[in-house]
Design a protein around this motif. Structure first.
Motif, short mmCIF file in Angstrom:
data_model
loop_
_atom_site.label_atom_id
_atom_site.label_comp_id
_atom_site.label_asym_id
_atom_site.label_seq_id
_atom_site.Cartn_x
_atom_site.Cartn_y
_atom_site.Cartn_z
N LEU A 134 0.87 -1.18 0.00
CA LEU A 134 0.00 0.00 0.00
C LEU A 134 0.90 1.22 0.00
O LEU A 134 1.67 1.45 0.93
CB LEU A 134 -0.90 0.00 1.23
CG LEU A 134 -1.94 1.12 1.35
CD1 LEU A 134 -2.89 1.11 0.16
CD2 LEU A 134 -2.70 1.01 2.66
N ASP A 138 -2.59 3.86 -2.78
CA ASP A 138 -2.79 2.90 -3.87
C ASP A 138 -2.27 1.53 -3.46
O ASP A 138 -1.22 1.41 -2.81
CB ASP A 138 -2.04 3.34 -5.13
CG ASP A 138 -2.63 4.58 -5.78
OD1 ASP A 138 -3.83 4.84 -5.57
OD2 ASP A 138 -1.89 5.29 -6.48
N TRP A 139 -3.00 0.50 -3.85
CA TRP A 139 -2.49 -0.86 -3.75
C TRP A 139 -1.65 -1.14 -4.99
O TRP A 139 -2.09 -0.93 -6.11
CB TRP A 139 -3.63 -1.86 -3.65
CG TRP A 139 -4.30 -1.91 -2.31
CD1 TRP A 139 -5.52 -1.42 -1.98
CD2 TRP A 139 -3.77 -2.49 -1.11
NE1 TRP A 139 -5.80 -1.64 -0.65
CE2 TRP A 139 -4.74 -2.31 -0.09
CE3 TRP A 139 -2.58 -3.15 -0.79
CZ2 TRP A 139 -4.54 -2.75 1.21
CZ3 TRP A 139 -2.39 -3.61 0.50
CH2 TRP A 139 -3.36 -3.41 1.49
N VAL A 140 -0.40 -1.60 -4.77
CA VAL A 140 0.53 -1.85 -5.87
C VAL A 140 0.90 -3.33 -5.88
O VAL A 140 1.37 -3.87 -4.87
CB VAL A 140 1.80 -1.00 -5.73
CG1 VAL A 140 2.77 -1.30 -6.88
CG2 VAL A 140 1.46 0.49 -5.69
N GLU A 216 6.43 -3.13 -11.60
CA GLU A 216 5.04 -2.92 -11.21
C GLU A 216 4.10 -3.48 -12.29
O GLU A 216 4.23 -3.16 -13.47
CB GLU A 216 4.78 -1.44 -11.01
CG GLU A 216 3.38 -1.11 -10.55
CD GLU A 216 3.17 0.38 -10.31
OE1 GLU A 216 2.19 0.94 -10.83
OE2 GLU A 216 4.02 0.99 -9.62
N THR A 218 0.41 -3.67 -11.67
CA THR A 218 -0.84 -2.90 -11.65
C THR A 218 -0.90 -2.08 -10.37
O THR A 218 -0.28 -2.42 -9.36
CB THR A 218 -2.07 -3.83 -11.75
OG1 THR A 218 -3.25 -3.05 -11.87
CG2 THR A 218 -2.19 -4.73 -10.53
N ARG A 219 -1.66 -1.00 -10.44
CA ARG A 219 -1.85 -0.09 -9.31
C ARG A 219 -3.32 0.31 -9.28
O ARG A 219 -3.87 0.77 -10.28
CB ARG A 219 -0.94 1.13 -9.48
CG ARG A 219 -1.09 2.21 -8.42
CD ARG A 219 -0.22 3.41 -8.75
NE ARG A 219 1.19 3.09 -8.66
CZ ARG A 219 1.95 3.40 -7.62
NH1 ARG A 219 1.42 4.06 -6.58
NH2 ARG A 219 3.25 3.09 -7.60
N ARG A 220 -3.93 0.17 -8.11
CA ARG A 220 -5.34 0.51 -7.95
C ARG A 220 -5.54 1.32 -6.68
O ARG A 220 -4.91 1.05 -5.65
CB ARG A 220 -6.21 -0.76 -7.89
CG ARG A 220 -6.28 -1.54 -9.18
CD ARG A 220 -7.02 -0.76 -10.26
NE ARG A 220 -7.12 -1.50 -11.51
CZ ARG A 220 -6.27 -1.41 -12.51
NH1 ARG A 220 -5.22 -0.61 -12.39
NH2 ARG A 220 -6.45 -2.10 -13.62
N SER A 221 -6.42 2.30 -6.75
CA SER A 221 -6.71 3.12 -5.58
C SER A 221 -7.29 2.25 -4.46
O SER A 221 -8.04 1.31 -4.69
CB SER A 221 -7.69 4.23 -5.94
OG SER A 221 -8.08 4.94 -4.77
N GLN A 222 -6.92 2.60 -3.22
CA GLN A 222 -7.45 1.87 -2.08
C GLN A 222 -8.96 2.09 -1.92
O GLN A 222 -9.67 1.24 -1.40
CB GLN A 222 -6.73 2.30 -0.79
CG GLN A 222 -7.12 1.51 0.44
CD GLN A 222 -6.46 2.03 1.70
OE1 GLN A 222 -5.96 3.15 1.73
NE2 GLN A 222 -6.45 1.22 2.75
N THR A 239 -13.59 0.90 0.81
CA THR A 239 -12.14 0.88 1.04
C THR A 239 -11.65 -0.56 0.95
O THR A 239 -12.20 -1.45 1.60
CB THR A 239 -11.79 1.47 2.41
OG1 THR A 239 -12.20 2.83 2.46
CG2 THR A 239 -10.29 1.39 2.66
#
Length: 261
Positions: A134, A138-140, A216, A218-222, A239
């Motif tokens: 985190l 963002d979750w990476v 990396e 993918t990256r997604r918002s928490q 969340t």
């Protein structure tokens, strides 16, 4: 009550993520120094990664084969030419009044710096693990290198030896009074730059860009928001409290993401 969301991608989609991750890495730089026989070498290098084939291997390995590491190397070789120092023999002529001798004349040669530029491509195959962190909201999900299975430098070491030879010959030719000793100087210097020692240097340089490598995926918002379904059903934010990534085999190996809301 926590709600689970599960998403999965197959190897084809995972390879697309790999290529995007390599592009996001861009060109990276590194520098250092090394000893090549009795001589010193300072170097700076830049490299970027392209290609490779990702294989998902359950339960948790992403094997990446044949990644191309395109690198450019700038060497500064420090060459001590003092091994060429010499003194002219004195000649004395006896006379009734004593010996008359020529003066002592010695020549000393300097330490010079020889720049060498070189570019090539190495091929790397390695095993990666999966990392979920985190960062900044963002979750990476990323690949983190575990071990290098193969490093192929190709003919780069031999090519670099030839490049060094040309640069050394040009540099020592510019040193005053060295003309008669030019072949000796180049021969002694190049004897220190064997293919094995140059291959070791190139391996060290390439490993600077491979060791600890993280790509990396993918990256997604928490925080995710379900869109409004109507005027009486507003948008609802959720969340992602926890996210996990693993390779699972259900008929075919897939990269699976599990989220707890």
């Amino acid at each position: 009550m926590a709600t689970d969301i599960i998403a999965a991608v197959d190897e084809a989609a995972a390879n697309v993520l790999l290529q995007r991750g390599e592009q996001a890495l861009g060109t990276r730089s590194a520098s250092g120094s090394a000893a090549l026989g009795p001589f010193g070498a300072a170097y700076s290098a830049s490299a970027n990664l392209t290609g490779g084939v990702l294989r998902l291997v359950a339960p948790g390995t992403a094997a990446v084969d044949d990644v191309a590491v395109h690198y450019t190397l700038s060497l500064k070789l420090t060459l001590d030419l003092s091994f060429l120092d010499f003194c002219l023999p004195r000649i004395c002529i006896p006379t009734p009044f004593g010996d008359i001798c020529t003066p002592k004349i010695c020549l000393g040669f300097p330490t010079i710096t020889v720049p060498v530029s070189f570019s090539s491509t190495a091929v790397v195959s390695a095993d990666f693990g999966l990392s979920v962190t985190l960062a900044g909201g963002d979750w990476v999900v990323a690949l983190v290198i575990q071990q290098v299975r193969k490093l192929d430098l190709g003919a780069a070491a031999t090519a670099l030896v030839l490049a060094i030879g040309g640069a050394v010959a040009a540099a020592v030719a510019a040193v005053p009074f060295i003309g008669p000793l030019l072949a000796l100087a180049v021969g002694v210097i190049m004897a220190a730059f064997g293919v094995a020692s140059i291959a070791g240097l190139l391996g060290t340089v390439v490993n600077l860009f491979v060791a600890g490598l993280t790509i990396e995926l993918t990256r997604r918002s928490q925080v995710i928001t379900l869109p409004a379904a109507g005027p009486n059903d507003p948008a609802v934010p959720f969340t992602i409290a926890a996210l996990a990534a693993e390779v699972q085999s259900t008929g075919e190996d897939e990269l699976v993401l599990s989220a707890d809301l």
